[in-house]
Design a protein around this motif. Structure first.
Motif: not given
Lengths: 348, 348
Positions: A176, A205, A209, A213, A289, A291
């Motif tokens: 990202a 990609y 990102r 997201p 990100d 995550e």
């Protein structure tokens, strides 16, 4: 380029606009008792803990409309909040959205923004239960509150990491941030020019990102299926380093993270080289990100090893050992929270 | 004037600032399980309905820092949200605060703002369970989410007013609006001049109503004590006319309001004359009084007549009779929602 329709917001007024944007919204969740249209939303959570998170996003600080389409912005603004609910090991259920807009925005812009928010809400089964629009002297401000639920004994905080726990992270990191660098570079290149399309091929990609997201519902679901309850968890919005230090500070522990285990996508690596940036630094400190970063008891090692999309990147230590990165050549470097800081000098 | 200390926000950074502002906060409510410091606040409401409301306030649109001290602004921003919870017949319990600030603000400014918020929260037994600070390119933005509770069968919506119900209002109307006119006038007079103190003597009530409005917890408590459950209720933020029309539209009814019964303070009347404004128009359309507007069955007439601080101003009719004001001389005028509209042309 096709001429876009532009209808001034003043033609609808405050109440008209919010009515226009929220009409047709149906409540799907059992816990949503009453939505848009009263002084407050009414919810019912008899058997669960209630999770509430909120975010205030300001144009020019948290997003740049020169390269972020409003639909993507809406989607991302919703996802960022939904992600916070997953990060507590919860399920998002309701959302309240307030927007303040300056005159440069029209009704069609607001429709775009709301369309993005609604796509995110549909994907994650979230009901929009409240909203508000008002004006702003300069630019766009978006405030989102997301409400979710979790079983009483399943809420995962930042403060539960224990010595010897494994540190895990979902997906990959730094993409990202590289996407942002890419957009910023193209913005600089194109400044003043027109109708030139930047070439982003092979970098899709990274852009995705940054611009779209995802919140890791799948990871939360998998952990539940595999009967793994993390000891601590948070989502990575400011960067791995910064978030790890939050977990370690709040859990009163230290950590060791191994450079070689940090998950990084191929495109991120290529781009870092192109920008002449240190790849590990990007992965450690690049934000956005979304995550999940979590710790599990070492006894879950085998189960985690089986889990797709999750990597073990290190372990928790005693607090007095501090927080450190072990490089590929075995050196130890103290972790620093250089994360993306919306109040740092450079952003002011 | 005493030299004020000014510490740049950058000396603390984002995490430092929010930590600084929220440290020492203790959770007092049973329903507040976990507050500031994680991805989301954790609450527990096993036996109640949960009420959630949120407001986004923008500098230059919702407040003017040339005459609103930051402490008052914090207090008012909190009260506005607390008032929304009372307006559902609920009790406010938690608050989450996000602020975005430009460089013109220093740490001491944020302390002032938070001090005001905290005073309001203490008065109404509200726990601060979350917060966030980030930067803004221009000015100050404040987003507040307030969470409250109500018994399942005691939530009062806007849509329950029935024909023959009595229309009631707490306190008096129009004073906050006159206070605003007064501040705007002084601002215009003093523009460019210095160290001249405007003379507000005899007008303190108007200024207080504008700068330090109160949320009518006392009315909610009295109604409960007297066993009166309103059929509909909302707080008056945009003006009596506008709010009455919300109730009538949502309840599918009409109404008759009597000019002579609209409660107006003496100072408001004096000021309207000074400004050569129509007093009834000010009381009908002036916003920000945060009084409660509610309807009760006609059978509660005697109880309401006994209640201090509440006036009956009219009654609910069939929908096809429309919404009208009956003037002192018996004429009928259709009510119009000319309320303070943050998206109207003049505010853009």
């Amino acid at each position: 380029m096709q001429e876009r329709k532009r209808t001034e917001i003043a033609t609808l007024g405050e109440f008209g606009l919010i009515k226009h944007l929220t009409e047709g919204i149906e409540l799907k969740n059992e816990s949503s008792k009453y939505g848009v249209g009263d002084d407050a939303a009414v919810l019912s959570y008899p058997d669960k803990q209630v999770l509430v998170t909120t975010d205030l996003l300001m144009e020019g600080v948290h997003f740049d409309l020169t390269y972020v389409p409003l639909k993507h912005l809406g989607y991302k603004a919703a996802i960022v909040n939904i992600s916070d609910i997953y990060a507590m090991n919860g399920s998002p259920k309701q959302m309240i959205i307030s927007v303040a807009v300056s005159k440069k925005f029209c009704i069609e812009d607001m429709e775009e923004l709301y369309a993005g928010i609604q796509i995110a809400c549909e994907e994650h089964n979230v009901d929009i239960v409240g909203g508000d629009t008002s004006s702003s002297l300069t630019g766009l401000a978006i405030s989102i509150t997301c409400i979710g639920e979790a079983d009483k004994d399943k809420v995962v905080y930042r403060n539960g990491a224990k010595e010897t726990d494994l540190i895990c992270v979902s997906g990959d990191l730094g993409a990202a941030y590289m996407g942002l660098q890419l957009l910023e570079r193209e913005k600089a290149v194109l400044r003043g020019e027109k109708e030139v399309q930047p070439d982003f091929s092979g970098k899709e990609y990274l852009l995705e990102r940054q611009l779209k997201p995802e919140a890791r519902k799948d990871i939360i679901e998998k952990l539940a299926q595999m009967n793994i309850l993390p000891t601590s968890m948070m989502d990575i919005s400011d960067g791995l380093s910064s978030e790890l230090m939050h977990i370690c500070t709040q859990s009163k522990v230290g950590c060791r993270v191994y450079e070689e285990h940090i998950p990084i996508d191929y495109q991120t690596a290529v781009m870092a080289e192109e920008f002449n940036m240190n790849l590990t630094t990007c992965a450690l400190n690049g934000g956005e990100d979304y995550e999940l970063l979590f710790t599990v008891p070492i006894s879950e090692h085998e189960k985690i090893a089986e889990m797709e999309g999750v990597k073990m990147i290190g372990h928790i230590t005693k607090q007095d050992l501090g927080c450190a990165l072990i490089t590929r050549d075995g050196q130890e470097f103290e972790l620093k929270a250089q994360g993306w800081n919306a109040l740092s000098e450079k952003n002011n």
